[in-house]
Every structure is written in C-alpha cells, then in structure tokens.
Design a protein around this motif. Structure first.
Motif, PDB file in Angstrom:
ATOM      1  N   ARG A 105     -30.397  17.006 -30.595  1.00  0.00           N
ATOM      2  CA  ARG A 105     -31.102  16.833 -29.325  1.00  0.00           C
ATOM      3  C   ARG A 105     -30.542  17.795 -28.283  1.00  0.00           C
ATOM      4  O   ARG A 105     -29.348  18.116 -28.295  1.00  0.00           O
ATOM      5  N   PRO A 106     -31.371  18.245 -27.346  1.00  0.00           N
ATOM      6  CA  PRO A 106     -30.875  19.165 -26.307  1.00  0.00           C
ATOM      7  C   PRO A 106     -29.801  18.495 -25.453  1.00  0.00           C
ATOM      8  O   PRO A 106     -29.914  17.317 -25.076  1.00  0.00           O
ATOM      9  N   ALA A 107     -28.756  19.235 -25.154  1.00  0.00           N
ATOM     10  CA  ALA A 107     -27.664  18.741 -24.309  1.00  0.00           C
ATOM     11  C   ALA A 107     -26.883  19.931 -23.786  1.00  0.00           C
ATOM     12  O   ALA A 107     -26.846  20.985 -24.434  1.00  0.00           O
ATOM     13  N   PRO A 108     -26.225  19.780 -22.641  1.00  0.00           N
ATOM     14  CA  PRO A 108     -25.402  20.886 -22.139  1.00  0.00           C
ATOM     15  C   PRO A 108     -24.080  21.024 -22.884  1.00  0.00           C
ATOM     16  O   PRO A 108     -23.481  22.103 -22.892  1.00  0.00           O
ATOM     17  N   ARG A 109     -23.624  19.923 -23.538  1.00  0.00           N
ATOM     18  CA  ARG A 109     -22.337  19.946 -24.226  1.00  0.00           C
ATOM     19  C   ARG A 109     -22.426  19.124 -25.507  1.00  0.00           C
ATOM     20  O   ARG A 109     -23.108  18.089 -25.546  1.00  0.00           O
ATOM     21  N   TYR A 110     -21.703  19.577 -26.532  1.00  0.00           N
ATOM     22  CA  TYR A 110     -21.637  18.856 -27.802  1.00  0.00           C
ATOM     23  C   TYR A 110     -20.190  18.777 -28.275  1.00  0.00           C
ATOM     24  O   TYR A 110     -19.399  19.696 -28.052  1.00  0.00           O
ATOM     25  N   ARG A 111     -19.898  17.684 -28.976  1.00  0.00           N
ATOM     26  CA  ARG A 111     -18.662  17.588 -29.730  1.00  0.00           C
ATOM     27  C   ARG A 111     -19.043  17.236 -31.170  1.00  0.00           C
ATOM     28  O   ARG A 111     -19.617  16.178 -31.421  1.00  0.00           O
ATOM     29  N   ASP A 180     -11.805  10.854 -26.354  1.00  0.00           N
ATOM     30  CA  ASP A 180     -11.366  10.333 -25.064  1.00  0.00           C
ATOM     31  C   ASP A 180     -11.843  11.255 -23.945  1.00  0.00           C
ATOM     32  O   ASP A 180     -11.802  12.488 -24.073  1.00  0.00           O
ATOM     33  N   ASP A 181     -12.296  10.658 -22.871  1.00  0.00           N
ATOM     34  CA  ASP A 181     -12.734  11.429 -21.690  1.00  0.00           C
ATOM     35  C   ASP A 181     -13.860  12.402 -22.035  1.00  0.00           C
ATOM     36  O   ASP A 181     -13.796  13.596 -21.718  1.00  0.00           O
ATOM     37  N   VAL A 182     -14.897  11.886 -22.684  1.00  0.00           N
ATOM     38  CA  VAL A 182     -16.053  12.719 -22.998  1.00  0.00           C
ATOM     39  C   VAL A 182     -16.855  12.950 -21.715  1.00  0.00           C
ATOM     40  O   VAL A 182     -17.291  11.989 -21.074  1.00  0.00           O
ATOM     41  N   ALA A 202     -16.447   3.365 -33.816  1.00  0.00           N
ATOM     42  CA  ALA A 202     -15.636   2.393 -33.086  1.00  0.00           C
ATOM     43  C   ALA A 202     -15.128   2.943 -31.759  1.00  0.00           C
ATOM     44  O   ALA A 202     -14.812   2.173 -30.837  1.00  0.00           O
ATOM     45  N   ARG A 203     -15.060   4.269 -31.642  1.00  0.00           N
ATOM     46  CA  ARG A 203     -14.506   4.895 -30.440  1.00  0.00           C
ATOM     47  C   ARG A 203     -15.561   5.446 -29.486  1.00  0.00           C
ATOM     48  O   ARG A 203     -15.257   5.686 -28.318  1.00  0.00           O
TER      49      ARG A 203
END
Length: 312
Positions: A105-111, A180-182, A202-203
C-alpha cells in the motif's frame, strides 16, 4: 473472474543461496506474461495433488519472465523436493495467477522484516518503495549468511537501510530496534516463519502491519457444526456436515471451484459471501477483511450461524 493459466518453460535455474533455487519462467512462444505487483504469488502445478504457491521476486516491469525462489525443505510435503530434484532447465511447468493478498500500500515510510525465504515477496517491494521515493529499512534474518538468498542483489541499495542478521552471528532478530517508536504514517511488512510473524504481530499495532504466511496460523475456531450453504449461481443448497469443509461439499455437488493449498494460506479459493456470517479460519485475510465478512476461504472457514449464501 478469468485466471491466467499456462505451461511455462524453466528458462534458468540457479542457486540463490544454500538450499534455495531461483527459477526464471518464460512462455514457450515468447508471449508476454500477465502484469503483477509486489507481493503477488503464483500457483505452480508440479504434479497430481502436488501444487504449491511461490512469491514472484523478479521485476514487475519485465513482462517476458517470472522469477520465483524455492527453499529445499527436507521435512516438507514434497513440493520443494520436486523442484530441486526433478524440475530442470528447459522443462515445462503449469502455473496459474498471479494473485496478491500481500499488496504494497502507498505510504511515506516502510519497515520491512524478512526471515529466510520470506525475502522473496519483499524484494520487489523494496524496488517499488525506492522508485516511489519513500523512506524504508529492511531487517533480514536467516539461519546462516550462506542460507540467506539474494544478499548480493540487496547490496546494490547501499547505505545503512538494510540490516542482514544471520542467527549464528547475531542471534534472534532485534525486533525492538525496528518496531519501537514507529513514526506516524509508517507501514510494516513482514514475511517469514511463523514464530517471527507471531513475534512481530505481538509488538506491532494491527493497522500498521501486513504479513504473509507460508504455513497456516494456529486457529482458535470453535467446534464444527452443521450448516447450509446456498450456491447463488448454481441454484443448489448443500448441507455441510461437521467433518466436511465447504470446499469439499461444493466439489461433491459438482460445482467447479479453484483451490490449491486447502490450508487457508494461498487465497486461491476465496469466495464472495452474499449472505450469512463466516467463521474465518484462514491465514490470508486481514482482521478488517475478516470482520467485513465479504469473502471467505472455503477450504477452512465455516459458518457462525445456520446458513451461508455464496457467489458460486
């Protein structure tokens, strides 16, 4: 909906890592193959009762070839052994698809998080994110460095956005550093073995996370009960007993329907629900898609009430 199906030729077969074979498939007459987007997979028919799903991991812009990668699984059900031992360069193999239940999906950031052969659907996602100018990082784990496919291909991105973390060198993946801190607006995509996906789920908040499973997720479905299924197109009403799946009941009634894994992981048997409430037991649909009740995987899912109406 018409699904593309054809016999393709294994044009190239090479090791992408220890135990991982990469296959390039082409049409024997040089015809263009259907377009696809990152996250898509194809069904590969290897023989009677032997059909498997493999993620497309090549370039979506290349309409002349499809690339898949197959991990040899000694304790598997025979699909990977067939590919590694019997399917050779120049051989033909029947394929269907592509299908996509893991779309980017379109997004400005990915992990991105990949474990082992789970790198395959992620590869074209990285290229798409790069082309879109999005920020992204990849955490990629595996048993050993030699067992991790496409690491050389990943090196072309450079910089510090990619972390390759073999377990024998670094231990288990450091999910804390990624999850953490996404930042707001970030989407998380993860593919790999079940324990990794469970740990990530879970996270990570469900709204941010997209996963693809190669094996069915452990379900907490209730006791199987009998119910009726009306097939709107066929004009038939079937009784589904507790020990029979909807798929088996539909096939026994002589109604043709596409299916493959029979485990609720591939999405091939996804069917529109016109009335009634499904009891979802698949590992494909997101929580939101399951709650909408618009479709169901008839190989494993059942009915929460006494009656379903399906678009079959």
């Amino acid at each position: 909906m018409t699904v593309y199906e054809a016999e393709l030729v294994v044009d190239r077969k090479e090791f992408a890592a220890d135990g991982v074979l990469a296959l390039t498939l082409r049409h024997p007459l040089g015809e263009e193959l259907p377009a696809w987007e990152p996250g898509a997979h194809i069904d590969v028919v290897l023989g009677p009762e032997l059909e498997r799903q493999y993620s497309l991991c090549g370039d979506p812009a290349d309409r002349d070839a499809w690339r898949i990668a197959v991990l040899r699984e000694p304790d598997g059900r025979g699909g990977s052994a067939h590919v590694h031992e019997q399917l050779g360069q120049g051989d033909k193999v029947r394929v269907r698809g592509p299908r996509n239940h893991f779309a980017l999906r379109p997004a400005p950031r990915y992990r991105f998080i990949a474990g082992g052969i789970g790198i395959t659907p992620v590869l074209p996602m990285l290229a798409a994110a790069e082309a879109a100018g999005a920020e992204w990082t990849l955490l990629y784990g595996g048993r050993t460095r030699r067992s991790m496919a496409f690491t050389e291909e990943l090196s072309r991105y450079g910089g510090d956005r990619i972390t390759v973390a073999p377990q024998d060198e670094t231990g288990l993946l450091d999910l804390t550093s990624v999850l953490d801190d996404v930042p707001e607006g970030t989407l998380v995509y993860c593919c790999g073995p079940g324990p990794l996906l469970d740990a990530v789920e879970a996270r990570c908040p469900a709204g941010l996370l997209h996963v693809e499973r190669f094996a069915p997720k452990e379900q907490e479905g209730g006791e199987n009960t009998e119910f009726e299924v009306e097939l709107a197109q066929s004009g038939k009403t079937l009784t589904v007993s507790p020990d029979v799946s909807v798929l088996d009941a539909v096939r026994a009634a002589g109604v043709e329907v596409l299916f493959s894994c029979t485990e609720g992981t591939c999405g091939t048997c996804e069917t529109d629900v016109l009335d009634g409430t499904p009891e979802h037991r698949d590992s494909v649909l997101t929580q939101e898609e399951q709650e909408s009740g618009e479709t169901m995987m008839i190989c494993v899912s059942r009915c929460r009430g006494k009656r379903l109406v399906l678009d079959l």
